[in-house]
Motif scaffolding. Sequence first.
Motif, PDB file in Angstrom:
ATOM      1  N   HIS A 480      31.812  35.159 -19.436  1.00 31.91           N
ATOM      2  CA  HIS A 480      31.974  36.070 -18.290  1.00 31.91           C
ATOM      3  C   HIS A 480      33.458  36.389 -18.071  1.00 31.91           C
ATOM      4  CE1 HIS A 480      30.815  38.229 -14.680  1.00 31.91           C
ATOM      5  NE2 HIS A 480      29.546  37.861 -14.839  1.00 31.91           N
ATOM      6  N   ALA A 481      34.169  36.613 -19.160  1.00 33.88           N
ATOM      7  CA  ALA A 481      35.594  36.955 -19.106  1.00 33.88           C
ATOM      8  C   ALA A 481      35.764  38.459 -19.279  1.00 33.88           C
ATOM      9  CB  ALA A 481      36.356  36.212 -20.191  1.00 33.88           C
ATOM     10  N   ASN A 482      36.672  39.017 -18.520  1.00 36.71           N
ATOM     11  CA  ASN A 482      36.919  40.456 -18.585  1.00 36.71           C
ATOM     12  C   ASN A 482      37.935  40.764 -19.689  1.00 36.71           C
ATOM     13  OD1 ASN A 482      37.146  43.206 -17.975  1.00 36.71           O
ATOM     14  ND2 ASN A 482      38.796  42.824 -16.506  1.00 36.71           N
ATOM     15  N   HIS A 483      37.582  41.685 -20.593  1.00 44.22           N
ATOM     16  CA  HIS A 483      38.474  42.089 -21.665  1.00 44.22           C
ATOM     17  C   HIS A 483      38.814  43.582 -21.590  1.00 44.22           C
ATOM     18  CE1 HIS A 483      38.181  38.238 -23.754  1.00 44.22           C
ATOM     19  NE2 HIS A 483      36.888  38.260 -23.478  1.00 44.22           N
ATOM     20  N   ALA A 484      38.436  44.224 -20.499  1.00 41.22           N
ATOM     21  CA  ALA A 484      38.714  45.658 -20.366  1.00 41.22           C
ATOM     22  C   ALA A 484      40.160  45.875 -19.946  1.00 41.22           C
ATOM     23  CB  ALA A 484      37.772  46.275 -19.338  1.00 41.22           C
ATOM     24  N   PRO A 485      40.748  47.002 -20.308  1.00 38.76           N
ATOM     25  CA  PRO A 485      42.100  47.333 -19.840  1.00 38.76           C
ATOM     26  C   PRO A 485      42.125  47.428 -18.319  1.00 38.76           C
ATOM     27  CG  PRO A 485      41.426  48.790 -21.633  1.00 38.76           C
ATOM     28  CD  PRO A 485      40.206  48.025 -21.237  1.00 38.76           C
ATOM     29  N   ALA A 486      43.331  47.403 -17.769  1.00 35.20           N
ATOM     30  CA  ALA A 486      43.494  47.362 -16.318  1.00 35.20           C
ATOM     31  C   ALA A 486      42.894  48.572 -15.623  1.00 35.20           C
ATOM     32  CB  ALA A 486      44.970  47.234 -15.967  1.00 35.20           C
ATOM     33  N   ASN A 487      42.859  49.703 -16.312  1.00 33.42           N
ATOM     34  CA  ASN A 487      42.373  50.937 -15.666  1.00 33.42           C
ATOM     35  C   ASN A 487      40.895  51.198 -15.927  1.00 33.42           C
ATOM     36  OD1 ASN A 487      42.715  51.440 -18.381  1.00 33.42           O
ATOM     37  ND2 ASN A 487      43.467  53.546 -18.091  1.00 33.42           N
ATOM     38  N   ARG A 488      40.178  50.225 -16.481  1.00 34.90           N
ATOM     39  CA  ARG A 488      38.752  50.388 -16.786  1.00 34.90           C
ATOM     40  C   ARG A 488      37.907  49.368 -16.010  1.00 34.90           C
ATOM     41  NH1 ARG A 488      37.826  53.442 -21.424  1.00 34.90           N
ATOM     42  NH2 ARG A 488      39.565  54.905 -21.649  1.00 34.90           N
ATOM     43  N   LYS A 489      36.622  49.659 -15.903  1.00 31.03           N
ATOM     44  CA  LYS A 489      35.716  48.726 -15.242  1.00 31.03           C
ATOM     45  C   LYS A 489      35.592  47.441 -16.065  1.00 31.03           C
ATOM     46  CE  LYS A 489      32.926  52.233 -12.879  1.00 31.03           C
ATOM     47  NZ  LYS A 489      31.558  52.804 -12.702  1.00 31.03           N
ATOM     48  N   LYS A 490      35.341  46.357 -15.365  1.00 30.81           N
ATOM     49  CA  LYS A 490      35.288  45.061 -16.031  1.00 30.81           C
ATOM     50  C   LYS A 490      34.192  45.018 -17.090  1.00 30.81           C
ATOM     51  CE  LYS A 490      37.106  42.413 -12.115  1.00 30.81           C
ATOM     52  NZ  LYS A 490      36.835  41.335 -11.125  1.00 30.81           N
ATOM     53  N   GLN A 491      34.515  44.365 -18.202  1.00 30.87           N
ATOM     54  CA  GLN A 491      33.549  44.269 -19.294  1.00 30.87           C
ATOM     55  C   GLN A 491      33.939  43.127 -20.218  1.00 30.87           C
ATOM     56  OE1 GLN A 491      32.496  48.033 -20.993  1.00 30.87           O
ATOM     57  NE2 GLN A 491      31.728  47.158 -22.916  1.00 30.87           N
ATOM     58  N   GLU A 492      32.994  42.279 -20.535  1.00 37.18           N
ATOM     59  CA  GLU A 492      33.233  41.223 -21.512  1.00 37.18           C
ATOM     60  C   GLU A 492      32.849  41.680 -22.915  1.00 37.18           C
ATOM     61  OE1 GLU A 492      32.519  36.527 -21.772  1.00 37.18           O
ATOM     62  OE2 GLU A 492      30.643  37.645 -21.656  1.00 37.18           O
ATOM     63  N   LEU A 493      31.717  42.335 -23.031  1.00 32.00           N
ATOM     64  CA  LEU A 493      31.199  42.724 -24.344  1.00 32.00           C
ATOM     65  C   LEU A 493      31.690  44.129 -24.695  1.00 32.00           C
ATOM     66  CD1 LEU A 493      27.608  41.253 -24.031  1.00 32.00           C
ATOM     67  CD2 LEU A 493      29.663  40.218 -25.017  1.00 32.00           C
ATOM     68  N   GLY A 494      32.955  44.187 -25.037  1.00 30.37           N
ATOM     69  CA  GLY A 494      33.583  45.441 -25.411  1.00 30.37           C
ATOM     70  C   GLY A 494      35.078  45.267 -25.546  1.00 30.37           C
ATOM     71  N   TYR A 495      35.754  46.309 -26.057  1.00 28.98           N
ATOM     72  CA  TYR A 495      37.213  46.326 -26.186  1.00 28.98           C
ATOM     73  C   TYR A 495      37.729  45.205 -27.105  1.00 28.98           C
ATOM     74  CZ  TYR A 495      36.739  49.380 -22.150  1.00 28.98           C
ATOM     75  OH  TYR A 495      36.360  50.400 -21.307  1.00 28.98           O
ATOM     76  N   ARG A 496      36.890  44.725 -28.017  1.00 31.83           N
ATOM     77  CA  ARG A 496      37.301  43.681 -28.974  1.00 31.83           C
ATOM     78  C   ARG A 496      36.620  43.940 -30.303  1.00 31.83           C
ATOM     79  NH1 ARG A 496      35.631  38.139 -27.036  1.00 31.83           N
ATOM     80  NH2 ARG A 496      33.917  39.250 -26.017  1.00 31.83           N
ATOM     81  N   PRO A 497      37.116  43.298 -31.376  1.00 31.22           N
ATOM     82  CA  PRO A 497      36.450  43.448 -32.679  1.00 31.22           C
ATOM     83  C   PRO A 497      34.997  42.984 -32.609  1.00 31.22           C
ATOM     84  CG  PRO A 497      38.625  42.479 -32.955  1.00 31.22           C
ATOM     85  CD  PRO A 497      38.352  42.511 -31.479  1.00 31.22           C
ATOM     86  N   LEU A 498      34.126  43.740 -33.231  1.00 28.49           N
ATOM     87  CA  LEU A 498      32.697  43.437 -33.209  1.00 28.49           C
ATOM     88  C   LEU A 498      32.391  42.034 -33.746  1.00 28.49           C
ATOM     89  CD1 LEU A 498      30.246  45.056 -32.251  1.00 28.49           C
ATOM     90  CD2 LEU A 498      29.861  45.754 -34.626  1.00 28.49           C
TER      91      LEU A 498
END
Length: 639
Positions: A480-498
């Motif tokens: 349940h960690a947020n990996h989205a950029p600061a200007n995007r909605k929170k998201q764990e499953l995204g913004y990282r290598p598949l």
Amino acid sequence: MQAPQDAGTPRFETPPDAHAPGVLILVTHLLGVGHLSRAGALARGLASAGYRVTLVSGGRPAPLVVRDGIEFVQLPSVHCVGVDFRTLLGADGMPITDETRQVRIDAILAALEACNPDAVITETYPFGRRQLASEFRALLEAARRRPKPAAILASIRDILNPPAKQSRAAEAEEILARYYDGVLVHGDGTVTPLSASWPTSRALERQLIYTGYIADTAPSAVAPVPSHEILVSGGGSAASLPLYRAAIEAADILDRPNPWRVLVGHGVPQGDFEALAAMAGPKVEVERARPDFPALLAGAALSVSQAGYNTMIDLGRAGVPAVVVPFEQGKEAEQRLRAERFHTLGLAGIVAEAELTPRRLAAEVAATLDRPRATIAFPGTGGVANSLRAIARASDGARAEAEAWSRLDAVLATRGEVRLWWRDDDAVAATPALDHLLDLARRHGVPLALAVIPAGVTPDLPQRLSREPLVDVLVHGYSHANHAPANRKKQELGYRPLPDMEAELRRGLARLRDLFGPRCLPVLVPPWNRIDPALIGVLPACGFSGLSAGGADPTDARDDLTVANIRFDPIDWKNGGGLIDRLTLLREFTQVLEIGKPLGILTHHLVHDAWIWTFMDQLLEKMKQHTNVRFIRAAELFG
């Protein structure tokens, strides 16, 4: 059985309009008459606006409280001595019996039936009057059961005595959430927010309606006449005796020509009154409290009093210099807090009760007389008018909500089988909030899909769930960690290598299977209900056969992945949490029932407040009343 010798019959000063909206107010004053005076002022304001008003009083009769235009019901009276609020005494001075309590309850319920109100107001309860909880609860339960919807509001003064235990504040919130439509705070939130005296959660803050101060607008018998008097007053009980005695002696000490007038409350025994009169020197006149007190106050050179709600409002409106001695016995803090707030406005000097001596009082009176009068305007006293508007809004809201529940019933009655399922997110440990959630599900016999965070799960959670056969476990991302950029909605499953996300999901599924065995379903619940679309295609390769996010189910079905999203969430995330407006929720729930597919309901037990718990309890109870409604398990939904 104690005879209700002071129980009066309902009386009308002015016959009410039978078709006018009705309001019932229940109040019990135990020491002075401030609570009854404030309730009476509100009742008269309602009557003047055309309401049918029933004022039910459980304290001792108070002859100076004006009842014009209202129906007044006097219960067998109770009072207390000093600050022993746990021991309630009847008119005979003896502790009241269970029979007397039942007589009071019966009279309250009879008044409710006769009034047939559009709004019910309880004064002080549930923030206080715990010793009378049985009669308040009887009224609340009966009001909620009546076919005619009635708004229920609490009415409290600006400052409360802080609770002795935090648990009492939580208990008050639970009662408010279950029965009430709002809390009328008769004060100015910019001067004294309720949080200054009572622990307020964000959920409770959303229920508060600051009305401004309620000023008693009953007509005075005498117009203001300027004088040089020093006017001494106290509440309606014997609690002011130390102040009266100190004032009488201070009059002899103070080397000023001002005459002193001491107004003694009608609750002070006659023997004590006569002793005070005997103490008085030539500069002091001792008499009983008078209905023209506001006129006397407006013409006085200075006021000496305690710091009760009504007294301080009278002082502020009159603009007279004042010395207050706040009542502080038995750890009572309400008057001290109010005195300090008014002192900061330049409206009163303070003598602490522990420092009260004739000489100390005389010195403060002299200093106050010598100071220039305060020019700061007193905060607004539009409490009655603002309360009327709030009561009207609450009454309209209660009717609209009742209609919304009826509409939901009608829709359910016309449908075939209605399938629902319940998902709760963010579980990691066995907590009191989880116990509350599981208890709610068990009481209503509803299966629950619990989305568990693999990286955060603690060993006590599998043990706790072992006693809950209707609970399935879903995989709630990984950490349940947020990996989205600061200007995007929170998201764990995204913004990282598949591959990195795939590896985490495999580890998370394996961990939960090890901990929960077959109870863990291979169903992914993305944190924040967001997932990289590219990741969906590889979920079966990671061991998942199901996916549950938010919003409408996708129209392009996959043979290797069952998708069942949730459509109904009662939490107001956009505004920082708490329950969305109930009327809005009911209308939304009724609309989404039309979808025809299994309807997913989402909750988050770790952030629930009393209002969210109450709504879910009522919604589940409503669903149980319809035999065509069926809650299905996640194991069935996802195959």
